[in-house]
Write a protein that holds these residues in place. Structure first.
Motif, PDB file in Angstrom:
ATOM      1  N   ILE A  83       5.048   5.465   2.695  1.00 47.17           N
ATOM      2  CA  ILE A  83       4.454   6.770   2.964  1.00 47.17           C
ATOM      3  C   ILE A  83       5.458   7.852   2.580  1.00 47.17           C
ATOM      4  N   SER A  84       4.975   8.858   1.861  1.00 44.11           N
ATOM      5  CA  SER A  84       5.767  10.065   1.624  1.00 44.11           C
ATOM      6  C   SER A  84       4.957  11.266   2.082  1.00 44.11           C
ATOM      7  N   GLY A  85       5.633  12.196   2.734  1.00 43.47           N
ATOM      8  CA  GLY A  85       4.947  13.374   3.264  1.00 43.47           C
ATOM      9  C   GLY A  85       5.890  14.555   3.371  1.00 43.47           C
ATOM     10  N   PHE A  86       5.321  15.735   3.492  1.00 40.28           N
ATOM     11  CA  PHE A  86       6.108  16.948   3.617  1.00 40.28           C
ATOM     12  C   PHE A  86       6.646  17.062   5.039  1.00 40.28           C
ATOM     13  N   ASN A  87       7.911  17.413   5.138  1.00 43.68           N
ATOM     14  CA  ASN A  87       8.593  17.500   6.418  1.00 43.68           C
ATOM     15  C   ASN A  87       8.451  18.913   6.982  1.00 43.68           C
ATOM     16  N   PRO A  88       7.787  19.079   8.127  1.00 40.76           N
ATOM     17  CA  PRO A  88       7.649  20.433   8.682  1.00 40.76           C
ATOM     18  C   PRO A  88       8.970  21.007   9.190  1.00 40.76           C
ATOM     19  N   LEU A 111       0.850  -1.191   0.000  1.00 40.48           N
ATOM     20  CA  LEU A 111       0.000   0.000   0.000  1.00 40.48           C
ATOM     21  C   LEU A 111       0.883   1.236   0.000  1.00 40.48           C
ATOM     22  N   LEU A 112       0.584   2.156  -0.920  1.00 40.48           N
ATOM     23  CA  LEU A 112       1.337   3.391  -1.054  1.00 40.48           C
ATOM     24  C   LEU A 112       0.458   4.574  -0.666  1.00 40.48           C
ATOM     25  N   LEU A 113       1.003   5.459   0.180  1.00 39.11           N
ATOM     26  CA  LEU A 113       0.301   6.666   0.610  1.00 39.11           C
ATOM     27  C   LEU A 113       1.143   7.886   0.275  1.00 39.11           C
ATOM     28  N   PRO A 114       1.167   8.313  -0.974  1.00 35.03           N
ATOM     29  CA  PRO A 114       1.938   9.510  -1.340  1.00 35.03           C
ATOM     30  C   PRO A 114       1.179  10.787  -1.002  1.00 35.03           C
ATOM     31  N   HIS A 115       1.589  11.448   0.060  1.00 35.25           N
ATOM     32  CA  HIS A 115       1.014  12.732   0.481  1.00 35.25           C
ATOM     33  C   HIS A 115      -0.488  12.634   0.738  1.00 35.25           C
ATOM     34  N   ARG A 116      -0.922  11.524   1.299  1.00 35.20           N
ATOM     35  CA  ARG A 116      -2.332  11.371   1.617  1.00 35.20           C
ATOM     36  C   ARG A 116      -2.632  11.792   3.054  1.00 35.20           C
ATOM     37  N   LEU A 117      -1.707  11.599   3.968  1.00 34.21           N
ATOM     38  CA  LEU A 117      -2.003  11.869   5.372  1.00 34.21           C
ATOM     39  C   LEU A 117      -2.138  13.358   5.648  1.00 34.21           C
ATOM     40  N   VAL A 124      13.847   5.104   6.721  1.00 30.30           N
ATOM     41  CA  VAL A 124      13.382   6.481   6.527  1.00 30.30           C
ATOM     42  C   VAL A 124      14.415   7.202   5.663  1.00 30.30           C
ATOM     43  N   GLU A 125      13.966   7.796   4.577  1.00 25.44           N
ATOM     44  CA  GLU A 125      14.818   8.588   3.703  1.00 25.44           C
ATOM     45  C   GLU A 125      14.156   9.936   3.453  1.00 25.44           C
ATOM     46  N   THR A 126      14.953  10.875   2.982  1.00 30.94           N
ATOM     47  CA  THR A 126      14.440  12.215   2.677  1.00 30.94           C
ATOM     48  C   THR A 126      14.919  12.641   1.298  1.00 30.94           C
ATOM     49  N   CYS A 127      14.216  13.598   0.731  1.00 31.83           N
ATOM     50  CA  CYS A 127      14.580  14.162  -0.567  1.00 31.83           C
ATOM     51  C   CYS A 127      14.125  15.611  -0.605  1.00 31.83           C
ATOM     52  N   CYS A 128      14.342  16.270  -1.741  1.00 35.43           N
ATOM     53  CA  CYS A 128      13.933  17.668  -1.936  1.00 35.43           C
ATOM     54  C   CYS A 128      14.603  18.598  -0.917  1.00 35.43           C
TER      55      CYS A 128
END
Length: 264
Positions: free
Chosen positions: A128-133, A97-103, A182-186
Motif C-alpha cells: 500500500i502507498s498513500g499520502f501522509n497527512p 496485491l498492490l494498492l497504490p493510492h487507492r484507499l 513501513v517506509e516513506t518518500c517524497c
C-alpha cells in the motif's frame, strides 16, 4: 456551487497531473520502493489496482501479473475494469496485491481493504502507498482546503482524503494483516515548479535520515496471517506399545552364558 466533474474529467485531470514535473517526481520515488519490495515476493497471481500509468510489477517474479482500473481508460494498459470495494475475483486467489493510492480515493476504504483480505491467499503480501497527512504534502492539502473551500473543485491529488498511517495500521490489524515494514518518500515539499524543488532538494536526505515519518508518501508491506491449527505435542510418558503387544526378550540359561564367554 461549482458543477461536479464527471469521471472522464477526473481521469484527464489525474493523467495531466501525473505527467507534470511533480507527478513524475512522485512516480520516480514510489517506483523505487515498489521495485525493491516485489523482487523478493513469489507466487502465481499478482494484481495492481489503480495507477495503470506506472508498471509497479515490472520487477516481480510472480507468474501472472495484471493491472486493474476504475475507469474505461484502456489506453493506459489496464487488463481489468472494476470498482475497488467489490472485486470480481475469487476468494484466496491472489498471492500479491498492490494498492497504490487507492484507499484515499475510495469511497469506502475499509471495504476496499476487506475485499483485499478476501481475495488474497493466506501468507499473501499486500503493498500500500498513500499520502501522509502528517507531512508537508498534508499541510498543502489543508492550505488548499482553506483557500479554495470544500465547495470548489480540487484537482488530483488534492481531491482525495488522506488517511493517517496509525489509522491504516489499525485497520490492517483488525483484518488479520501483519505490517512487515513501513517506509516513506517524497520529503521535498510539493512545489509545482521544478526550480523550487531543486532549491529544497536538501530536505530529501535530511528527511530520509532524521525525519522519515514526515515523508509525503508512506509505503506499507503487510502479510495476511491466518490462525492455523494447534499442533498436538506427543505424550512421552505414555508407552508407545501396549504391554500385551511388546515382545519380551528370552531368558538365557547358565549354560548359554558359559558358551558365549568361552567363544570370546
Amino acid at each position: 456551487m461549482s458543477e461536479q466533474p464527471n469521471q472522464q474529467q477526473v481521469n484527464d485531470a489525474r493523467h495531466a497531473w501525473l505527467d507534470s514535473t511533480l507527478g513524475r517526481y512522485l512516480q520516480q520515488e514510489e517506483q523505487l520502493l515498489y521495485d525493491q519490495a516485489v523482487v523478493d515476493l513469489f507466487g502465481f497471481n499478482a494484481l495492481q489496482m489503480g495507477c495503470p500509468q506506472m508498471d509497479l510489477l515490472r520487477d516481480s517474479r510472480v507468474a501472472y501479473r495484471y493491472v486493474s482500473s476504475d475507469s474505461a481508460d484502456t489506453a493506459a494498459g489496464a487488463d481489468l475494469q472494476c470498482c475497488d470495494d467489490f472485486l470480481p475475483i475469487a476468494d484466496t486467489s491472489l498471492d500479491l496485491l498492490l494498492l497504490p493510492h487507492r484507499l484515499e480515493f475510495s469511497e469506502r476504504p475499509h471495504q476496499t481493504l476487506r475485499e483485499a483480505e478476501r481475495v488474497m491467499i493466506p501468507e499473501g503480501h499486500l503493498l500500500i502507498s498513500g499520502f501522509n497527512p502528517l507531512s508537508l504534502w498534508g499541510l498543502a492539502l489543508g492550505l488548499k482546503n482553506i483557500v479554495s473551500g470544500r465547495c470548489c473543485i480540487r484537482t488530483y491529488p488534492w481531491n482525495s482524503r488522506f488517511i493517517g498511517l496509525t489509522r491504516l495500521k489499525d485497520w490492517l490489524t483488525l483484518l488479520g494483516f501483519e505490517v512487515l515494514s513501513v517506509e516513506t518518500c517524497c520529503h521535498i515539499p510539493p512545489f509545482e515548479q521544478e526550480t523550487w524543488r531543486q532549491r529544497f532538494r536538501f530536505m530529501q536526505k535530511l528527511g530520509t535520515r532524521w525525519l522519515p515519518f514526515m515523508g509525503g508518501v508512506y509505503f506499507i508491506v503487510a502479510k495476511k496471517r491466518v490462525v492455523g491449527m494447534t499442533p498436538l505435542k506427543p505424550n512421552w510418558k505414555k508407552s508407545p506399545l501396549q504391554p500385551g503387544l511388546a515382545v519380551r526378550p528370552t531368558q538365557r540359561k547358565p549354560s548359554q552364558n558359559r558358551a558365549i564367554k568361552s567363544d570370546h
